[in-house]
Design a protein around this motif. Sequence first.
Motif, PDB file in Angstrom:
ATOM      1  N   SER A  31       0.809  -1.216   0.000  1.00 57.95           N
ATOM      2  CA  SER A  31       0.000   0.000   0.000  1.00 57.95           C
ATOM      3  C   SER A  31       0.842   1.267   0.000  1.00 57.95           C
ATOM      4  O   SER A  31       0.394   2.318  -0.439  1.00 57.95           O
ATOM      5  CB  SER A  31      -0.956   0.003   1.199  1.00 57.95           C
ATOM      6  OG  SER A  31      -0.231   0.067   2.413  1.00 57.95           O
ATOM      7  N   SER A  32       2.090   1.165   0.477  1.00 58.99           N
ATOM      8  CA  SER A  32       2.930   2.356   0.550  1.00 58.99           C
ATOM      9  C   SER A  32       3.759   2.587  -0.701  1.00 58.99           C
ATOM     10  O   SER A  32       4.324   3.676  -0.856  1.00 58.99           O
ATOM     11  CB  SER A  32       3.867   2.247   1.762  1.00 58.99           C
ATOM     12  OG  SER A  32       4.775   1.171   1.602  1.00 58.99           O
ATOM     13  N   VAL A  33       3.842   1.600  -1.599  1.00 64.39           N
ATOM     14  CA  VAL A  33       4.725   1.750  -2.760  1.00 64.39           C
ATOM     15  C   VAL A  33       4.094   1.411  -4.111  1.00 64.39           C
ATOM     16  O   VAL A  33       4.620   1.804  -5.154  1.00 64.39           O
ATOM     17  CB  VAL A  33       6.009   0.899  -2.595  1.00 64.39           C
ATOM     18  CG1 VAL A  33       6.872   1.437  -1.472  1.00 64.39           C
ATOM     19  CG2 VAL A  33       5.685  -0.569  -2.374  1.00 64.39           C
ATOM     20  N   ILE A  34       2.986   0.687  -4.126  1.00 63.14           N
ATOM     21  CA  ILE A  34       2.375   0.262  -5.392  1.00 63.14           C
ATOM     22  C   ILE A  34       1.241   1.208  -5.751  1.00 63.14           C
ATOM     23  O   ILE A  34       0.403   1.551  -4.909  1.00 63.14           O
ATOM     24  CB  ILE A  34       1.843  -1.184  -5.316  1.00 63.14           C
ATOM     25  CG1 ILE A  34       2.965  -2.141  -4.896  1.00 63.14           C
ATOM     26  CG2 ILE A  34       1.239  -1.616  -6.648  1.00 63.14           C
ATOM     27  CD1 ILE A  34       4.115  -2.226  -5.868  1.00 63.14           C
ATOM     28  N   ALA A  35       1.178   1.618  -6.997  1.00 67.13           N
ATOM     29  CA  ALA A  35       0.137   2.542  -7.454  1.00 67.13           C
ATOM     30  C   ALA A  35      -1.248   1.980  -7.186  1.00 67.13           C
ATOM     31  O   ALA A  35      -1.508   0.791  -7.392  1.00 67.13           O
ATOM     32  CB  ALA A  35       0.310   2.795  -8.958  1.00 67.13           C
ATOM     33  N   ALA A  36      -2.147   2.855  -6.757  1.00 71.35           N
ATOM     34  CA  ALA A  36      -3.507   2.429  -6.426  1.00 71.35           C
ATOM     35  C   ALA A  36      -4.251   1.892  -7.640  1.00 71.35           C
ATOM     36  O   ALA A  36      -5.196   1.116  -7.503  1.00 71.35           O
ATOM     37  CB  ALA A  36      -4.279   3.592  -5.806  1.00 71.35           C
ATOM     38  N   GLY A  37      -3.840   2.320  -8.827  1.00 70.14           N
ATOM     39  CA  GLY A  37      -4.498   1.845 -10.035  1.00 70.14           C
ATOM     40  C   GLY A  37      -4.187   0.407 -10.380  1.00 70.14           C
ATOM     41  O   GLY A  37      -4.851  -0.193 -11.229  1.00 70.14           O
TER      42      GLY A  37
END
Length: 449
Positions: A31-37
């Motif tokens: 959740s802190s590094v991967i794009a929300a899309g």
Amino acid sequence: MTEIQYRLPQKREIVTDFPGPKSQKLAGRRSSVIAAGVVSSVPVYAADVDGGVVVDVDGNSLIDFGSGIAVTTVGGSAPKVVENVQQAVERFTHTCFMVTPYEGYVELAERLAEITPGDHAKKVALFNSGAEAVENAVKIARVATGRDAIVVFDHAYHGRTNVTMAMTAKNMPYKNGFGPFAPEIYRVPVSYPFRDPQGMDGTEAAQRALEMVDKQVGAENVAAVVIEPILGEGGFIVPADGFLPTLADWCQSNGALFVADEVQSGVARTGEWFAVDHDGVVPDLMTMAKGVAGGMPLSAVVGRAELLDAVHGGGLGGTYGGNPVACAAAIGALDTIEDWDLKSRAKHIEAVIHASLDSLVESTDVVGEIRGRGAMIALEFVKPGGKQPHPELAKAVATECLQQGLIILTCGTYGNIVRLLPPLTITDDLLCEGLEVFSDAIVKHEQSH
């Protein structure tokens, strides 16, 4: 047929809370590094994959009815694929075929030309993804014909690049907010037997589409008609008999190219090498990806030699296209399909699915249709008493299956389709167990949604 080999126990087993603590920890890091899309439909993190199972980082063993969206057709770690990859990596990982070519690219092209339909002279260009292959097929068609217009269909999915988004029918999540899109893309109705007017056959459905092309585009402007022989993300729609041959005949009569997008349906998934083989259609160009390389990123355009040769030198290619390791994996995947007779296995899986589910489909009013070919089968969920799509039920069934240790995927323009895409290497016991879990989930949720 050589006996299928497995490294991992082929069993369903949930040994932790679901998702387990290690998966939950990875989700927090993500959740802190991967794009929300970038989203995932399954909340567990894979550690090992073999045959028909995915083992997660917590040691849970899940039945796989998704195959990484039809990619791990030969299983997630088929021995021949692994062996070929290991040998290739030890020699070199990359030179770029456009700089220093290598035999693997040539050998794979020879194999693909051999297994694709038609006895005409063929040539091949290799790329990285299905969307990239489709976009290059469009480029080839436009150069070869000197025309611009590309005809596509309702419910189609062709990729996430700008041109292929324009070709894709569904707005969310594929297109929303990403425009403007490439021009000269024209959409017409597809043959959708479950939702077409009663009595409409494939030839009539094709004539309906082609009349729109004649009136709104003009046959003389069409470079290509591009269609998935079985529509994938749109809902595993199998066009009625006569639809594809009528389109192909029209293309031949009007100087347009018939392009089969076999990215999801190709490479033994439907019980033949390609889905068009069921209809006896020989495309001018074909695209393939997903199952062709056993999980490695590789795609291809295969077609009539004079069409691919119409493109000027340097007009096709890409730094990673036909990567040597991916080519080695693809050769291993094709060998595995032949050695293990996985085309026959796909037909057997289809028979097992129907034997397990047909009576349930007939006894419930929430499944409008079961359809597909080989190990590419879908159920369309509807609200009782009609054909209104029921996406809530499809989602509930998929969620329930996951909680019970079965990976299963939804799709469809309306989100109301559950698709069954097991690896062709799944055991009968595991397949039947997964189908039982699926059936129980339908029964459990049909009254509550």
